[in-house]
Design an enzyme around this catalytic site. Structure first.
Site, PDB file in Angstrom:
ATOM      1  N   SER A 156       0.854  -1.194   0.000  1.00 13.25           N
ATOM      2  CA  SER A 156       0.000   0.000   0.000  1.00 13.25           C
ATOM      3  C   SER A 156       0.885   1.237   0.000  1.00 13.25           C
ATOM      4  O   SER A 156       2.114   1.120   0.131  1.00 13.25           O
ATOM      5  CB  SER A 156      -0.944  -0.001   1.206  1.00 13.25           C
TER       6      SER A 156
ATOM      7  N   GLU B 232     -11.514   4.425  -5.732  1.00 11.95           N
ATOM      8  CA  GLU B 232     -10.603   5.235  -6.550  1.00 11.95           C
ATOM      9  C   GLU B 232     -10.842   5.017  -8.042  1.00 11.95           C
ATOM     10  O   GLU B 232     -10.909   3.883  -8.507  1.00 11.95           O
ATOM     11  CB  GLU B 232      -9.145   4.872  -6.224  1.00 11.95           C
TER      12      GLU B 232
ATOM     13  N   GLU C 159      -9.005   0.986  -7.625  1.00 16.43           N
ATOM     14  CA  GLU C 159      -9.012   0.120  -6.441  1.00 16.43           C
ATOM     15  C   GLU C 159      -9.892   0.769  -5.384  1.00 16.43           C
ATOM     16  O   GLU C 159     -10.476   1.826  -5.629  1.00 16.43           O
ATOM     17  CB  GLU C 159      -7.588  -0.092  -5.920  1.00 16.43           C
TER      18      GLU C 159
ATOM     19  N   GLY D  43       1.919   3.017  -2.305  1.00 18.27           N
ATOM     20  CA  GLY D  43       2.917   3.077  -3.372  1.00 18.27           C
ATOM     21  C   GLY D  43       4.174   2.239  -3.141  1.00 18.27           C
ATOM     22  O   GLY D  43       5.111   2.304  -3.932  1.00 18.27           O
TER      23      GLY D  43
ATOM     24  N   ASP E 237      -7.344   8.052   2.977  1.00 18.71           N
ATOM     25  CA  ASP E 237      -6.480   9.169   3.390  1.00 18.71           C
ATOM     26  C   ASP E 237      -6.844  10.471   2.657  1.00 18.71           C
ATOM     27  O   ASP E 237      -6.890  11.537   3.276  1.00 18.71           O
ATOM     28  CB  ASP E 237      -4.977   8.832   3.296  1.00 18.71           C
ATOM     29  N   THR E 238      -7.163  10.382   1.363  1.00 19.87           N
ATOM     30  CA  THR E 238      -7.515  11.606   0.634  1.00 19.87           C
ATOM     31  C   THR E 238      -8.815  12.223   1.179  1.00 19.87           C
ATOM     32  O   THR E 238      -9.090  13.397   0.946  1.00 19.87           O
ATOM     33  CB  THR E 238      -7.699  11.340  -0.877  1.00 19.87           C
TER      34      THR E 238
ATOM     35  N   ARG F 223       3.866  10.541   7.034  1.00 21.67           N
ATOM     36  CA  ARG F 223       2.873  11.599   7.181  1.00 21.67           C
ATOM     37  C   ARG F 223       2.692  11.893   8.666  1.00 21.67           C
ATOM     38  O   ARG F 223       2.298  11.024   9.432  1.00 21.67           O
ATOM     39  CB  ARG F 223       1.551  11.130   6.574  1.00 21.67           C
TER      40      ARG F 223
END
Ligand SMILES: Nc1ncnc2c1ncn2[C@@H]1O[C@H](COP(=O)(O)OP(=O)(O)OP(=O)(O)O)[C@@H](O)[C@H]1O
Ligand SMILES: [Mg+2]
Length: 390
Positions: free
Chosen positions: A152, A263, A275, A154, A282-283, A359
């Site tokens: 996950s 997404e 996906e 990336g 998170d977005t 983050r």
């Protein structure tokens, strides 16, 4: 007991933390679990358990000990067989054991979306060795994207522009994958105009949608998001139709209630399924300021069988991430006053340690337009300073 429901939260990051706050407002008692102590959600929960979500024995034992009304996964990497076993015994897994099992593996969810439900996706192939990667790339053409089936944010993902880069991408994927299955997905690179997250809520009265969220990714990880994002009615209708099909399918034998982050890539009027997360996305942190019911409120309400309004509105808003740039165990923050000068809000997650690109917080802003909100949020995120004592 002086609470409305008992929730076992599996994974205690920043999304879990906001979920705990929403659930507690509705009277829930929350036990927050994660592999390390003092994780963001633990700091606001009623109690905590520290163990790896991939440890089947400890996961089973936590569920048996606490006897929760709801088991709410916050991360993808979980021993999902245990969730399936518990669901069969009558435990309520959110949104369902099927959803957690399928979304943990890119190939599993892709098979369902593309083959069973017939949704439009990028051209793709699976590969378990370099030879199959080469064959896959012939099918997708160049550029293509190679991702481990289990990963996950990336991790292990790379874009390949020519034949001679395939070997490096395969090695990189294998080195950064999760689990023990050496398998990647080779995906055609979609030259999209923009990408969105469609927050979709499956609840007692049906399915509701939030206005689409636009976002920008770097290294496969989200940098900024904004809501609403401009999209034609026709494209929104296509995305909603696909999202509804997926979330209905994922309900399986569980209740299937909760919020999902679905997404999509959009090119012209064409909407392509990518996906989804069977949990807050998170977005979707932007909903903390854009919507009167945030994605965390909606998740909590849906799970607990409460009413969700049919129409969810958003005012123009944006989020921008605050990232660390090194490893540290002694962190401090400054610059919040300057960051907030133009009206932004700041959330600091309280993670006990940092590493490059981790983050650590997010800046949020509302404005007359999403462009203006993006500018304010981004400037604000840049003004928060992280100091490292070691
Ligand atoms: N086939 C593709 N074509 C173009 N861009 C892509 C493709 N696949 C992925 N990307 C880009 O990489 C980002 C991350 O990919 P994806 O969502 O598949 O991975 P992830 O590791 O699950 O990320 P996350 O967990 O952060 O959602 C996407 O949001 C998109 O920007
Ligand atoms: Mg993604």
């Amino acid at each position: 007991m002086p609470f409305t429901a008992k929730i076992l939260l599996l994974g205690s990051g920043e999304l879990g933390r906001e979920f705990v706050i929403s659930a507690k407002r509705l009277g829930a008692y929350v036990v927050a679990c994660d592999a390390y102590d003092n994780a963001p959600a633990m700091q606001v929960a009623d109690s905590r358990e520290v163990f790896s979500m991939l440890d089947g024995e400890q996961l089973r034992s936590a569920i048996e000990t606490h006897q929760p009304d709801y088991v709410v996964p916050e991360v993808e990497a979980i021993r999902t067989e245990v969730l399936a076993e518990m669901e069969a015994k009558g435990v309520n897994i959110v949104p369902s054991a099927r959803a957690t099992q399928l979304t943990m593996n890119r190939d599993a969810i892709r098979d369902v979306a593309a083959d069973e439900l017939g949704l439009r996706t990028s051209v793709y192939a699976y590969a378990k060795n370099l030879e199959e990667v080469r064959a896959g790339a012939v099918k997708t053409g160049f550029p293509c994207i190679i991702k481990p089936v289990m990963s996950s944010s990336g991790k292990g993902q790379s874009t390949v522009r020519s034949e001679d880069e395939l070997e490096g991408a395969w090695d990189y994927a294998v080195a950064n994958m999760r689990g023990d299955r050496q398998r990647v997905i080779v995906e055609q690179f979609v030259d999209f105009d923009y990408e969105i997250t469609l927050l979709t809520v499956r609840h007692r009265d049906g399915v509701s949608f939030c206005p689409p969220i636009g976002h920008r990714q770097e290294r496969g990880d989200y940098q900024e998001s904004w809501q609403p994002t401009a999209m034609s009615d026709e494209a929104i209708a296509q995305a909603q139709d696909m999202a509804r099909k997926v979330v209905d399918d994922l309900a399986g034998d569980g209740g299937g209630y909760g919020l999902f982050g679905v997404e999509f890539f959009v090119k012209g009027e064409e909407v392509i399924f990518s996906e989804l997360s069977p949990r807050p996305h998170d977005t979707g942190m932007v909903t903390s300021v854009s919507q009167n019911l945030t994605e965390f409120d909606l998740h909590a309400r849906a799970i607990m069988g409460l009413h969700i309004p049919e129409l969810i509105r958003a005012r123009p808003a944006a989020s921008a991430v605050i990232l660390a740039d090194r490893d540290s165990e002694t962190l401090s923050y400054s610059g919040l006053a300057e960051a907030m000068a133009e009206g932004a809000d700041i959330r600091i997650f309280g993670k006990p340690t940092s590493r490059p690109y981790r983050r650590m917080g997010v800046a949020l802003a509302c404005a007359g337009s999403t462009d203006e909100a993006r500018r304010i949020a981004k400037d604000a995120a840049g003004k928060v300073r992280i100091s490292y004592g070691d």
